[in-house]
Design a protein around this motif. Structure first.
Motif, PDB file in Angstrom:
ATOM      1  N   ALA A 184       0.809  -1.219   0.000  1.00 26.68           N
ATOM      2  CA  ALA A 184       0.000   0.000   0.000  1.00 26.68           C
ATOM      3  C   ALA A 184       0.842   1.269   0.000  1.00 26.68           C
ATOM      4  N   SER A 185       2.155   1.142  -0.141  1.00 26.80           N
ATOM      5  CA  SER A 185       3.024   2.315  -0.100  1.00 26.80           C
ATOM      6  C   SER A 185       4.080   2.249  -1.203  1.00 26.80           C
ATOM      7  N   LEU A 186       4.579   3.416  -1.566  1.00 28.50           N
ATOM      8  CA  LEU A 186       5.645   3.476  -2.563  1.00 28.50           C
ATOM      9  C   LEU A 186       6.981   3.168  -1.906  1.00 28.50           C
ATOM     10  N   PRO A 187       7.911   2.556  -2.632  1.00 27.47           N
ATOM     11  CA  PRO A 187       9.237   2.317  -2.058  1.00 27.47           C
ATOM     12  C   PRO A 187       9.972   3.626  -1.808  1.00 27.47           C
ATOM     13  N   ASP A 188      10.902   3.590  -0.878  1.00 26.85           N
ATOM     14  CA  ASP A 188      11.699   4.775  -0.563  1.00 26.85           C
ATOM     15  C   ASP A 188      12.815   4.992  -1.571  1.00 26.85           C
ATOM     16  N   GLY A 189      13.091   3.997  -2.356  1.00 25.14           N
ATOM     17  CA  GLY A 189      14.143   4.107  -3.365  1.00 25.14           C
ATOM     18  C   GLY A 189      14.303   2.774  -4.070  1.00 25.14           C
ATOM     19  N   GLU A 190      15.383   2.665  -4.801  1.00 22.52           N
ATOM     20  CA  GLU A 190      15.677   1.429  -5.520  1.00 22.52           C
ATOM     21  C   GLU A 190      17.128   1.052  -5.283  1.00 22.52           C
ATOM     22  N   MET A 191      17.376  -0.223  -5.228  1.00 14.02           N
ATOM     23  CA  MET A 191      18.740  -0.711  -5.074  1.00 14.02           C
ATOM     24  C   MET A 191      19.079  -1.578  -6.277  1.00 14.02           C
ATOM     25  N   ILE A 192      20.346  -1.532  -6.673  1.00  9.98           N
ATOM     26  CA  ILE A 192      20.812  -2.279  -7.836  1.00  9.98           C
ATOM     27  C   ILE A 192      21.940  -3.203  -7.399  1.00  9.98           C
ATOM     28  N   LEU A 193      21.696  -4.482  -7.486  1.00 17.35           N
ATOM     29  CA  LEU A 193      22.736  -5.467  -7.197  1.00 17.35           C
ATOM     30  C   LEU A 193      22.817  -6.436  -8.364  1.00 17.35           C
TER      31      LEU A 193
END
Length: 209
Positions: A101-110
């Motif tokens: 129900a919420s948007l992510p705070d950011g994105e991570m790339i691995l």
């Protein structure tokens, strides 16, 4: 329209992608110390053009416009150096139910990870040195029937949500959830019928500052 990420979250996304501590990252891009970055983290400073230029000089994959404004994508040409993983700055055991129900705070790339659904913080103590408190865990939602005993899973049950090692029990109808720190944490037995969702821990990142 992609969510605009604030100054520190953008810096933090780059640091996490680079797999560095804040202080090492500061030295790597040519800052004498990490104080400038800590001031951004506290909300006292923004991202200056000089700082952005230093970051992009060392990491040309990063979009200068995104770094300065938060608009657009993290990488310059849209090509990812790995899968974009939604990151929620929230405790996985207490807030996994709310992520939908919420948007992510950011994105991570691995680049090493594939098929990962999301990343969250783990602030528990039960996993001891295997997953230290404050680590980021990378999760993949799986069918409960596909678990492999002896591996680490987040079990979302009717009464509890816990990250443990799942093992078999004497009763076929239940799981035994085992902590790494067994001196301080007892085993938990849950009936399989009470399990709502299961996420496999496919990666973990220990954050050291």
């Amino acid at each position: 329209m992609r969510q605009k990420i604030d100054n520190w979250q953008r810096i933090d996304s780059v640091i996490r992608w680079a797999n560095m501590t804040i202080n090492y990252f500061a030295l790597h891009i040519g800052l004498p110390r990490g104080e400038n970055l800590y001031q951004i983290k506290k909300g006292n400073n923004g991202i200056s053009r000089n700082l952005a230029d230093k970051i992009v000089a060392k990491f040309p994959e990063i979009s200068l416009a995104w770094l300065l404004t938060g608009e657009g994508r993290m990488f310059v040409d849209g090509k990812q150096c790995g899968e974009q993983i939604p990151f929620y700055r929230a405790d996985v055991e207490s807030q996994i139910r709310e992520v939908g129900a919420s948007l992510p705070d950011g994105e991570m790339i691995l680049p090493q990870l594939s098929g990962c659904d999301l990343a969250m913080e783990y602030n528990g103590k039960a996993m001891g040195c295997s997953i230290p408190s404050g680590s980021v865990v990378f999760l993949k939602k799986i069918d409960p029937g596909a678990i492999i005993p002896g591996r680490e899973y987040l079990a979302v049950c009717q009464k509890i949500v816990t990250l443990r090692i799942v093992r078999t029990s004497e009763r076929d109808s239940e799981w035994r959830l085992v902590a790494v720190d067994r001196e301080r944490f007892d085993d938990i037995f849950v009936d399989k019928s009470e399990v709502e969702e299961v996420y496999q821990v496919v990666g973990k990142l220990e954050i050291k500052i």
